[in-house]
Structure formats: structure tokens, C-alpha cells
Design an enzyme around this catalytic site. Sequence first.
Site, mmCIF file in Angstrom:
data_model
loop_
_atom_site.group_PDB
_atom_site.id
_atom_site.type_symbol
_atom_site.label_atom_id
_atom_site.label_comp_id
_atom_site.label_asym_id
_atom_site.label_seq_id
_atom_site.Cartn_x
_atom_site.Cartn_y
_atom_site.Cartn_z
ATOM 1 N N GLU A 1 4.510 -0.112 0.835
ATOM 2 C CA GLU A 1 4.733 -0.237 -0.589
ATOM 3 C C GLU A 1 4.466 -1.747 -0.989
ATOM 4 O O GLU A 1 4.111 -2.144 -2.195
ATOM 5 C CB GLU A 1 5.999 0.423 -1.027
ATOM 6 C CG GLU A 1 6.201 1.794 -0.733
ATOM 7 C CD GLU A 1 7.507 2.409 -1.415
ATOM 8 O OE1 GLU A 1 8.147 1.436 -2.209
ATOM 9 O OE2 GLU A 1 7.821 3.598 -1.316
ATOM 10 N N GLU B 1 0.823 -1.418 0.120
ATOM 11 C CA GLU B 1 0.196 -0.106 0.003
ATOM 12 C C GLU B 1 0.853 1.223 -0.024
ATOM 13 O O GLU B 1 2.046 1.242 0.310
ATOM 14 C CB GLU B 1 -0.886 0.080 1.304
ATOM 15 C CG GLU B 1 -0.212 -0.551 2.563
ATOM 16 C CD GLU B 1 0.973 0.404 2.966
ATOM 17 O OE1 GLU B 1 0.690 1.721 2.780
ATOM 18 O OE2 GLU B 1 2.027 -0.065 3.319
#
Lengths: 352, 352
Positions: free
Chosen positions: B319, B176
Site C-alpha cells: 500500500e 501499490e
Amino acid sequence: MELPRPRPWNHEAEKAARAHLDQLTKPPGSLGKIEGLGAWLSGITGACPPRVPARARLYTFAGDHGVTAEGVSPYPSAVTVQMVLNFLAGGAAVNVFARHHGVELVVVDVGVAGDLSMCRDTEHARFVNARVRPGTSNMAVEPAMSRAEAEAAIATGIRMARAAAADGIEVIGAGEMGICNTTAAAACLAAVHGMPGKLTAGRGTGIDDAGLARKARVIDAAIARGQPDRHDGIGILSEVGGLEIAAIAGLCLGGAEAGIPVVLDGFISTCGGLVASVLDEGVRPYLLVSHKSAENAHWAMARSMGKEPLHDLDLRLGEGTGAVLAIDSLRLAAKVMNQMATFASAGVSNRS
Amino acid sequence: MELPRPRPWNHEAEKAARAHLDQLTKPPGSLGKIEGLGAWLSGITGACPPRVPARARLYTFAGDHGVTAEGVSPYPSAVTVQMVLNFLAGGAAVNVFARHHGVELVVVDVGVAGDLSMCRDTEHARFVNARVRPGTSNMAVEPAMSRAEAEAAIATGIRMARAAAADGIEVIGAGEMGICNTTAAAACLAAVHGMPGKLTAGRGTGIDDAGLARKARVIDAAIARGQPDRHDGIGILSEVGGLEIAAIAGLCLGGAEAGIPVVLDGFISTCGGLVASVLDEGVRPYLLVSHKSAENAHWAMARSMGKEPLHDLDLRLGEGTGAVLAIDSLRLAAKVMNQMATFASAGVSNRS
């Protein structure tokens, strides 16, 4: 013996690396230990960013142990020979790990007791016959080896590191195979730090409670018999060490001389690094402890060298498996430093 | 909304995998967590040994957060857009990690506030526009989103997992990007377990002590305002969640339905898994927590789901970086089961 001298550290490159890491598009420090690896590579190689290490080679040193006679392992000594053959046939865990991460494997007989005269290089591993003697003597009743033999095994490790440097290897891994070698490593740790066997012995390949108590007593007996001087690395190896531990100590010395990072595997390999740093504490900065072994005293051993193990996956196999994982992490760390955008280049806002 | 049902677990294959692992030429259990991964893959896929997962895909969901107005991050909200562009340009940490380990990257805008209309697929990442709304509302003063919006974001995640299954993907990763999303994740954790903000808030990208105290107060205020029912996953997302967290919850549900392992990244991704398991606890066995984030409450969150994080490298970036590492570990674990010799095949003596 005359020992090789570690190459000077490049503090400027390491400092530049830390500054560079803080310019990359991520919160400062958010890649944790991976960032530390990148800066470490810069310090060793003097380059910021450091080159991504292309060729990596793992040396797995094999040796036998006379202390097997004391019943300190559930496996018979014959397994050392069998596993060397398994390494050359490509069926061991270390082969799977090395293939997966593109690491060359060299298996070195530095002191196996059984017959390995049939061994040749294979597609899975190179084989080096550098046998100093067929296994150590039983440290519980006599010195494991002579000082000259310890020096010969150290010289083998130094020679391997120099050969790697000549071949353009950019990272060296250290691994080992040898039934009962956790006993030898635990005894070396006991000798260096004056610790009782109870605190340095672990379950190795899987001994029971009675075996563990026996192992601790054997270590205490060997130390009491040999009385090794904690500042005498050769003496420690000679009294209670192992030929593969001596060779790994030499590999560390040779790696530091060549300015190549040396990635230590688990309990026994780290012990090789510990002995190397007794021989010359300047070797320490060149050593990486690849993982926290599940073997009891490994963490304490690493901490006593000022090292924080990199990975923590409950491995306790040896062979060099953990070293291979850390070698891959080093490559990743170097790629981070070479390939990531900076806040400026990517147009990303830095902290408000 | 009707949720997908997790595929049944194959206990026989998992049991067979554990027996197989003990026949390989190593002491039982000596490959630690790597062995557990192999058995887990067998349980999911019903195959012993499991296939080595060839294609792996990481979905990195991006979303913005109205709670940014409360000053809970040192970075401005604009960074979410900037980092999506960085992902597509290949300059972010997750790009380096994904390239290194051969993992496909798909970036999904499920709720970014800024303009991403210029985004297209690149050689570095695919881009999916699935924006439900331009960021959430400020949870401190109103619900983050409506129930319908939470369901739409969940549906996006389910759709991505089904697309992966249709494409022959064998492992899915969840990552994310979203400024302030540690606040949303910490609020969801607080809602599910009735914990005070003080215990769930962490430093995220790096706030100071005052910011940390403010973050905890904001979480407490949001929970007090919304009073989400701990058994109502949609309600929790709607009151205090995030669009990327909802999408990750959907990805978990869709992965479990397809019988594909879902590898969760750090604090926010694990929160997506937590919410998924509130929606259907049958999803849990399909989830792997890739690493122990340096974010405060991550370990507690993972443990509350019965999960032991795999790696521990002090990462706190998100991420999907940690997920990529664990995906590679899964491949290694499968190779161990497929490629290692057995005691019988290699002629290695087993325990005496």
C-alpha cells in the site's frame, strides 16, 4: 531499599487486541512489529484499542565515570558537561529527534563530575539537579560507588517515573549521557551473565583495536576485584555500574509501578533495564528495547531479557535518540488500532 | 518510447554533507543510517544541508492480475476494488500511516478490473483514473499485457512524477494494491536475474505451503512461455509484469528526471524500481528501499539493485506503508543536518 511493585498485566486486553488486529483490513500480521506494539500497549493499559499516547517524556540521565582514567574512550570526561549544556541549548541529536516526534525532554544530572550550577530549564529541555556524587570512582581499582549511592540514584529514577505519572505522561523514554558509560554497561552485563569483557565490550564512541582490548581487560579487572553477586542488582551497580544506569533502573521500576510503558534507548539504557529486572523480574514486561544498537553486545543483552529490539538503524549515539523513534512507533501502532477499518465495516472480503 | 533522463548527481554536495555530518556534536557515524539519508538528500538536491522536505506525496497504484485464476492468493480479486474504496474512505493502514506522518496520498487506478466509476477525491486521498486496461491477462497462459499497454502504464507513472514536481513535492513515495501482485513481482525478479520461481516466490498475503509451491510453478511456467529478455524492461512487464509495477517504474524514471527522491515501499514497489533500472540504470541513485519486507525475496531484490533496505519491521502489507515510514526518516535526517550544533558552535570537545 523498598522497591515499587509492578502493576499486574492485563492479559485479557492483550488477547482482545490481537483479535481486534486480525479484524482490521490487512492480512493478519502484515504490519509486523507494529502489530505487536499495539497489543503490548493494550496489555499495559488494559484498553483495547489502547489510547494513542499523547504526552511522552524522555529522561536523559547524565553521569560521569571514574574509569575514564583507564583510557577507555576517545573523548575527555569534560564532554559530559558540554553535552548537557548542548541538550539545554537544543543543539544535540536528541533535541532534533524529540522536537521532530513531539517528545518532552528532561535532562537529569544524577552524577556529573563537572560544574552544572549554571543550568536552568530552557525551551528545549527541563533540567533536574539530582546529583548523587560527582561521577563514580574508577571501578578498576575500587567500587564505583557505595550501595547507598546506588540506591539514591535508583530512587531518583523512581521519583522521575512517579512525577511523569502524576503529570499524565503516557510513555516514558530512557536515555543517557556519560563519557565511558559503555564500559560501565558492559561491566554490568558481564556481571549479570558471567561473560568475559571480551564479549561485552564494544567500540562505544569509536575506540581503536588497542582501546577495545584495554576496555575488555578493565572490565575483567573490575569484575575480578568486586566479585559482584549476579542476583544482587544494588551490588552490581555499586561495584561496576554507573549513576545514570542506576537511575534508569529506577525509572523502569517506577514506570512498571505506574503501568506506563518504558522505552529503552540503546546499550546503556537497556543495561538499566537489565539491572531493573535483576532487582525485580516483574518489571520486564513494561520495557521496550527501542532499537538494535550498533554497540557489540547490545543484541545479546536485549535477548537475555527476552526482548527483540524494535528498530535497526545502526544507531550508536545514546542520549535517547532511538527511544524517541520507538515512542513514535508506539503512537502509530495505537493509531492503527483506533483508526483502521475492519473487514466488516469497510465491506472488504476476508480470506477466501 | 522515449524515456526521461535522470538528472546528474551532485557529488560535491554529497561529499560536503558527509564532512558536515562529522562536525556535528556526536561521534562520527553514530546516527547510522540516518546520516546516510542526509548525505543522500544532499547528493540529489545539490544542497548541504539539504532542505527539510516539506511536502511529500505517496502514489498508490492499483491494478489487477489475470494470474489470480491460478489460485495464488487467499484473497479474491474483488478485494482490489474494495481496498481502493477503503483508501478513499481513510480506513486502510496506509491512511493511518500517511496521516501520522503528514504525507499526501494519491490513489491511481492504472489497471483495476472492477468498477471504480463512483470514485472521487476525498479528504483522505486523491483519486486518479488512469486505467490502461481492466487487469492483466493470466501470465501462465498468455502475455500479461501488450508492449503498448506496458508503455502506457509507464507513461502514467512518469506523468504522476512530473505532476508532483510541478506541485512542489520534495519526496515521492511509491506504493501499490493488487491481489496477486506479489506473483507478478516475483516473476519480474525471476526474469531479470534468471532465478527459478522457487527462489522468488513468497507467501504474499499468506498462502500455505501448497499455494507457495503452486505460485513458484506458475512463475516458472510464465517465464518458460514468454521467454522475456532480461535487458528488455518493456518485454518483461508485458510478459509477466503488472500495470501497477509498470506505473511505479515510470514514477521512478520521472522522479529521477525531476531530481526528486523516490521512496519505494516493499516487494512490489521495489520491483517497479528494479524494472526502472533495467530501463535506465541511471535511475538507481534516486531510489530508496524503505524497508526490508517480510516477503521472501525482497532483500535479494534490493541487494541486486545495490540497495540496503532502511527499516526492518517485518512489514509485508504494501500500500505504501513502509514508504511513509522512510519518508519521515528522510525528514528527520534533513533536520539533523539543519538543526544540530557543531563541535565548534556548541563548545564541545572533539576526540582527544
